[in-house]
Design a protein around this motif. Sequence first.
Motif, PDB file in Angstrom:
ATOM      1  N   HIS A  93      41.563 -31.824  30.931  1.00  0.00           N
ATOM      2  CA  HIS A  93      40.625 -32.510  31.819  1.00  0.00           C
ATOM      3  C   HIS A  93      39.464 -33.119  31.030  1.00  0.00           C
ATOM      4  CE1 HIS A  93      42.413 -31.705  35.631  1.00  0.00           C
ATOM      5  NE2 HIS A  93      42.321 -30.401  35.543  1.00  0.00           N
ATOM      6  N   GLU A  94      39.009 -32.394  30.039  1.00  0.00           N
ATOM      7  CA  GLU A  94      37.909 -32.892  29.224  1.00  0.00           C
ATOM      8  C   GLU A  94      38.354 -34.112  28.424  1.00  0.00           C
ATOM      9  OE1 GLU A  94      34.689 -30.205  27.180  1.00  0.00           O
ATOM     10  OE2 GLU A  94      36.280 -30.586  25.737  1.00  0.00           O
ATOM     11  N   LEU A  95      39.552 -34.050  27.857  1.00  0.00           N
ATOM     12  CA  LEU A  95      40.098 -35.191  27.114  1.00  0.00           C
ATOM     13  C   LEU A  95      40.231 -36.409  28.029  1.00  0.00           C
ATOM     14  CD1 LEU A  95      41.542 -36.536  24.698  1.00  0.00           C
ATOM     15  CD2 LEU A  95      43.661 -35.485  25.508  1.00  0.00           C
ATOM     16  N   ILE A  96      40.711 -36.189  29.245  1.00  0.00           N
ATOM     17  CA  ILE A  96      40.863 -37.295  30.200  1.00  0.00           C
ATOM     18  C   ILE A  96      39.501 -37.921  30.502  1.00  0.00           C
ATOM     19  CG2 ILE A  96      41.461 -37.826  32.599  1.00  0.00           C
ATOM     20  CD1 ILE A  96      43.712 -35.660  32.266  1.00  0.00           C
ATOM     21  N   ASN A  97      38.477 -37.097  30.637  1.00  0.00           N
ATOM     22  CA  ASN A  97      37.129 -37.632  30.865  1.00  0.00           C
ATOM     23  C   ASN A  97      36.624 -38.433  29.671  1.00  0.00           C
ATOM     24  OD1 ASN A  97      36.611 -36.930  33.466  1.00  0.00           O
ATOM     25  ND2 ASN A  97      35.411 -35.122  32.993  1.00  0.00           N
ATOM     26  N   VAL A  98      36.942 -37.958  28.468  1.00  0.00           N
ATOM     27  CA  VAL A  98      36.550 -38.707  27.273  1.00  0.00           C
ATOM     28  C   VAL A  98      37.182 -40.096  27.305  1.00  0.00           C
ATOM     29  CG1 VAL A  98      36.835 -38.829  24.762  1.00  0.00           C
ATOM     30  CG2 VAL A  98      36.130 -36.684  25.838  1.00  0.00           C
ATOM     31  N   LEU A  99      38.420 -40.172  27.753  1.00  0.00           N
ATOM     32  CA  LEU A  99      39.131 -41.449  27.799  1.00  0.00           C
ATOM     33  C   LEU A  99      38.673 -42.335  28.956  1.00  0.00           C
ATOM     34  CD1 LEU A  99      42.715 -40.057  27.087  1.00  0.00           C
ATOM     35  CD2 LEU A  99      41.409 -41.554  25.560  1.00  0.00           C
ATOM     36  N   LYS A 100      38.410 -41.742  30.117  1.00  0.00           N
ATOM     37  CA  LYS A 100      38.233 -42.549  31.327  1.00  0.00           C
ATOM     38  C   LYS A 100      36.787 -42.740  31.772  1.00  0.00           C
ATOM     39  CE  LYS A 100      41.355 -42.284  34.538  1.00  0.00           C
ATOM     40  NZ  LYS A 100      42.257 -41.795  35.612  1.00  0.00           N
ATOM     41  N   THR A 101      35.918 -41.751  31.512  1.00  0.00           N
ATOM     42  CA  THR A 101      34.549 -41.872  32.030  1.00  0.00           C
ATOM     43  C   THR A 101      33.486 -41.828  30.945  1.00  0.00           C
ATOM     44  OG1 THR A 101      34.103 -39.504  32.352  1.00  0.00           O
ATOM     45  CG2 THR A 101      35.332 -40.629  34.093  1.00  0.00           C
ATOM     46  N   GLY A 102      33.710 -41.016  29.912  1.00  0.00           N
ATOM     47  CA  GLY A 102      32.711 -40.910  28.855  1.00  0.00           C
ATOM     48  C   GLY A 102      31.398 -40.334  29.334  1.00  0.00           C
ATOM     49  N   LYS A 103      31.457 -39.420  30.302  1.00  0.00           N
ATOM     50  CA  LYS A 103      30.229 -38.852  30.856  1.00  0.00           C
ATOM     51  C   LYS A 103      30.348 -37.349  31.036  1.00  0.00           C
ATOM     52  CE  LYS A 103      29.040 -43.046  33.439  1.00  0.00           C
ATOM     53  NZ  LYS A 103      28.824 -43.630  34.796  1.00  0.00           N
ATOM     54  N   ILE A 104      29.224 -36.670  30.842  1.00  0.00           N
ATOM     55  CA  ILE A 104      29.130 -35.241  31.155  1.00  0.00           C
ATOM     56  C   ILE A 104      28.698 -35.120  32.599  1.00  0.00           C
ATOM     57  CG2 ILE A 104      27.917 -33.083  30.677  1.00  0.00           C
ATOM     58  CD1 ILE A 104      27.570 -33.930  27.844  1.00  0.00           C
ATOM     59  N   ALA A 155      36.071 -47.034  23.259  1.00  0.00           N
ATOM     60  CA  ALA A 155      36.685 -47.523  22.032  1.00  0.00           C
ATOM     61  C   ALA A 155      37.400 -46.353  21.374  1.00  0.00           C
ATOM     62  CB  ALA A 155      35.634 -48.106  21.089  1.00  0.00           C
ATOM     63  N   VAL A 156      38.396 -46.635  20.552  1.00  0.00           N
ATOM     64  CA  VAL A 156      39.214 -45.576  19.974  1.00  0.00           C
ATOM     65  C   VAL A 156      38.371 -44.585  19.164  1.00  0.00           C
ATOM     66  CG1 VAL A 156      39.808 -46.805  17.842  1.00  0.00           C
ATOM     67  CG2 VAL A 156      41.405 -45.136  18.813  1.00  0.00           C
ATOM     68  N   HIS A 157      37.241 -45.040  18.627  1.00  0.00           N
ATOM     69  CA  HIS A 157      36.386 -44.131  17.855  1.00  0.00           C
ATOM     70  C   HIS A 157      35.760 -43.051  18.748  1.00  0.00           C
ATOM     71  CE1 HIS A 157      36.539 -45.709  13.805  1.00  0.00           C
ATOM     72  NE2 HIS A 157      36.542 -46.946  14.314  1.00  0.00           N
ATOM     73  N   ASP A 158      35.672 -43.304  20.053  1.00  0.00           N
ATOM     74  CA  ASP A 158      35.172 -42.265  20.955  1.00  0.00           C
ATOM     75  C   ASP A 158      36.160 -41.097  21.019  1.00  0.00           C
ATOM     76  OD1 ASP A 158      32.742 -43.547  21.877  1.00  0.00           O
ATOM     77  OD2 ASP A 158      34.046 -44.951  22.946  1.00  0.00           O
ATOM     78  N   LEU A 159      37.451 -41.409  20.990  1.00  0.00           N
ATOM     79  CA  LEU A 159      38.462 -40.346  20.955  1.00  0.00           C
ATOM     80  C   LEU A 159      38.436 -39.635  19.613  1.00  0.00           C
ATOM     81  CD1 LEU A 159      40.865 -38.783  22.076  1.00  0.00           C
ATOM     82  CD2 LEU A 159      42.360 -40.672  21.360  1.00  0.00           C
ATOM     83  N   SER A 204      30.187 -35.805  19.455  1.00  0.00           N
ATOM     84  CA  SER A 204      29.862 -36.212  20.829  1.00  0.00           C
ATOM     85  C   SER A 204      29.777 -35.015  21.763  1.00  0.00           C
ATOM     86  CB  SER A 204      30.868 -37.270  21.326  1.00  0.00           C
ATOM     87  OG  SER A 204      32.169 -36.729  21.473  1.00  0.00           O
ATOM     88  N   VAL A 205      30.622 -34.972  22.787  1.00  0.00           N
ATOM     89  CA  VAL A 205      30.485 -33.971  23.841  1.00  0.00           C
ATOM     90  C   VAL A 205      30.732 -32.558  23.317  1.00  0.00           C
ATOM     91  CG1 VAL A 205      32.878 -34.252  24.610  1.00  0.00           C
ATOM     92  CG2 VAL A 205      31.183 -33.350  26.163  1.00  0.00           C
ATOM     93  N   VAL A 206      31.652 -32.396  22.358  1.00  0.00           N
ATOM     94  CA  VAL A 206      31.925 -31.063  21.796  1.00  0.00           C
ATOM     95  C   VAL A 206      30.684 -30.533  21.100  1.00  0.00           C
ATOM     96  CG1 VAL A 206      33.354 -29.758  20.188  1.00  0.00           C
ATOM     97  CG2 VAL A 206      34.374 -31.613  21.520  1.00  0.00           C
ATOM     98  N   GLU A 207      30.085 -31.373  20.292  1.00  0.00           N
ATOM     99  CA  GLU A 207      28.871 -30.993  19.555  1.00  0.00           C
ATOM    100  C   GLU A 207      27.742 -30.637  20.516  1.00  0.00           C
ATOM    101  OE1 GLU A 207      27.428 -32.788  15.427  1.00  0.00           O
ATOM    102  OE2 GLU A 207      27.059 -34.150  17.103  1.00  0.00           O
ATOM    103  N   MET A 208      27.606 -31.410  21.592  1.00  0.00           N
ATOM    104  CA  MET A 208      26.540 -31.177  22.573  1.00  0.00           C
ATOM    105  C   MET A 208      26.701 -29.814  23.246  1.00  0.00           C
ATOM    106  SD  MET A 208      26.610 -34.997  24.256  1.00  0.00           S
ATOM    107  CE  MET A 208      25.530 -34.647  25.624  1.00  0.00           C
ATOM    108  N   GLN A 209      27.944 -29.461  23.567  1.00  0.00           N
ATOM    109  CA  GLN A 209      28.187 -28.197  24.260  1.00  0.00           C
ATOM    110  C   GLN A 209      27.993 -27.003  23.331  1.00  0.00           C
ATOM    111  OE1 GLN A 209      31.531 -28.672  27.453  1.00  0.00           O
ATOM    112  NE2 GLN A 209      32.083 -29.950  25.721  1.00  0.00           N
ATOM    113  N   LEU A 210      28.536 -27.087  22.130  1.00  0.00           N
ATOM    114  CA  LEU A 210      28.415 -25.973  21.193  1.00  0.00           C
ATOM    115  C   LEU A 210      26.963 -25.696  20.832  1.00  0.00           C
ATOM    116  CD1 LEU A 210      31.435 -26.637  18.788  1.00  0.00           C
ATOM    117  CD2 LEU A 210      31.259 -24.917  20.596  1.00  0.00           C
ATOM    118  N   ALA A 211      26.148 -26.751  20.826  1.00  0.00           N
ATOM    119  CA  ALA A 211      24.726 -26.580  20.479  1.00  0.00           C
ATOM    120  C   ALA A 211      24.001 -25.719  21.503  1.00  0.00           C
ATOM    121  CB  ALA A 211      24.057 -27.943  20.360  1.00  0.00           C
ATOM    122  N   LYS A 212      24.544 -25.635  22.715  1.00  0.00           N
ATOM    123  CA  LYS A 212      23.884 -24.860  23.771  1.00  0.00           C
ATOM    124  C   LYS A 212      24.245 -23.377  23.747  1.00  0.00           C
ATOM    125  CE  LYS A 212      22.948 -28.507  27.089  1.00  0.00           C
ATOM    126  NZ  LYS A 212      21.527 -28.187  27.133  1.00  0.00           N
TER     127      LYS A 212
END
Length: 715
Positions: free
Chosen positions: A624-635, A652-656, A664-672
């Motif tokens: 689900h998280e991967l799908i969001n990265v591809l389709k919405t790019g939002k937390i 863009a492919v660099h977002d994947l 990106s989102v992985v780094e943001m979550q782990l930081a918390k």
Amino acid sequence: MSILTVSTELAKRNKIPLIIEGAKALQSQPSSKQEINESINTLKGFIERNKHHKAVALGLTLVVYNPDRVISILRRKGLLRASRYNFRSKGLEVLIDSIIAIQPNVKQELLDYLFSVKALLKAAPHALKLRKKIIDRLGARKNTALKTLLVTVNHLFSLGWNNSSEAKSDQLEYWSAEDLALAYSYILALSKNELGIKHTTWINVDLNLGAPLESIYAGILIDAAKLNEFLEVETLIDGMPYKVSAEKEAITVSSIDPSFERSIRLGYIQSEIQQDVRIQHIAKICSLLPEDEVPKTLEELVEASYEAGISSLVEIQEEPQERLVLKIPNSNVFLDLLISDHYYTEELAGLAGIEIDNFLTTFSGGSLPVSQELTVNDIYKTQRLFRIINTLYKLKLNEIENEDHRRRLLISSTIPVMPRDSLKQLLETITSESKAEDIIRLLTLDVNQDYIDIQYKPLIKQDNFLIFPPAIASLSNLPRNIIISNNLRSQLLPETDPMQSAVMNALLSQGFKAQAEFTFNIDGKRETDIFCWKDNFLFVFECKNSFHPCSAHELRTSYEHIKKAEDQLDIRLSWLSKKENQEKLLSALGWDVPAIDQVYTGIITANRLFTSLQKGSHPVRQAHELINVLKTGKIGRGTAESIPFWRNETFAVHDLIDYLEGKSVVEMQLAKLKPHNKSIKLGNISINFDTFIMDIPVINTSNQLQNESLCSEPG
């Protein structure tokens, strides 16, 4: 000479140090798989019968002959677990110390495992005392304890029990309702093995439960919960990369790589937040409906019906003990509540979760199968029955003004003991004869079976009767638990994995060339779950669709899937490192694109555990998280504004690539995540768990998250 012949000669030496000395002189010898397995079974018998000299002699012979293989088998089978021998640990301590003393030529990972077992055994004598203490208290109350304890746990579920992070492990408040249900399951298994369970076990309860100064039953549950924590540590070090270290009066449990524990905690936290988000979403929808169209809770409707007349279904009987009795209902109002095709408010979040966990793109209406004959709807209607029974008891008890009288009736009444045929007859009114039979079969707990968990099988069988805790049965995730406990998962998965299809659709929607389940000669004929390509980048994904794990055992199963995916991707990545191989594959796929220097891989999982982990050279990411990265790019932030994390406004492919590389989102979550120490007191030993926590976002009265949530689910 055979392993047993050599070990028998070694055992003739009367002292352990002499056996160790003799073992050091042995040379490695080839041994068949059958001989090793038979010798290991004999070793297990020696340990069980406290034949220390024979166990050491045989164990050392095995380890000298084939150290890696033997220790791996002992670990995989859990034969060095103190709990397997009822926490009698002396023989294990002597065996482990002897193996370490001969300094076997073994992999460092396996040697570290032995040191972890040795450290954990420091707590085993305290676990042994706790186990004996539980048995003594149960034995002194063998005609009342099991039913009284079940009353306690069921009542906590009915109250919506929330444990406190501020409490100590010696307090009931420390433990969650699920912890205490598992503690009860341990007690039930212990009673079966040590005391026996008869029909008289379920007749009487201890009316002193809940009285001033009475703390016996809470103490039994707490002690059993502590022993379950010990069992969990054994599972962690046997099946996953965890270690145990000992220092003075404490042992510490931690993952060998802190990122491993972080990935597990993050997954559990994500799951909790998503449950809250679903509830918020449903609340928002309900707030927009006209008042007369807002779904009601089943409890609200039962209360209204109770005042209108179904209160007569519950009456007080005086003999053989004063208690509330539910009459088999023939009330149309009662049946209408059960068979309604409309969902009640408390069912909507669970149903939404089931739909999302199964990656459905259209609403199933509860038609998803949980067995060959039953659907989610059938189980929900069954749970309504349990919920109505629990609510009727609560409403009747509220009519009792005297507090002590109310307490005694609660104890004597709220665990029904019903003839199997009577429950089946009741279920037939809401399903069918065959479905009613299937429901009872799948939910019945036979105490003689190997694994006991009342949240998975809440109908406890005793002769021709069923004893059941209605609150536990109504609030547990029975659609999921039925599938897990009856090994139905493989039978129910559709031919095309819906999780894999959802990922494929997301890739295609962003312009990737993508192919699923492609079979090709990659150092042998192999099927790969997903190949995809975009903007001169090639990606290879393996998909593993398993349920969210609710125990260390299920966690280990999920981890085995991850390990298998790592092996699969290692083979493909090595093969694709040669450009000529890439060219063959791309040609077979029909893609007119060039071979490239770097190939990206990923292990895609259905549940959220292990998300953010790097397994070997492959990132583990949740679908689900991967799908969001591809389709919405939002937390997602519940009903508040979401936070974007794509580099630009469009994907863009660099977002994947950023996501797969842990940015990106992985780094943001782990930081918390913040380091946290969880401590369990076992006698004078503390078992400390090095783990991580996150400040869970607060939900205010307007149902908005005050801090950003984790990646939300699509839709």
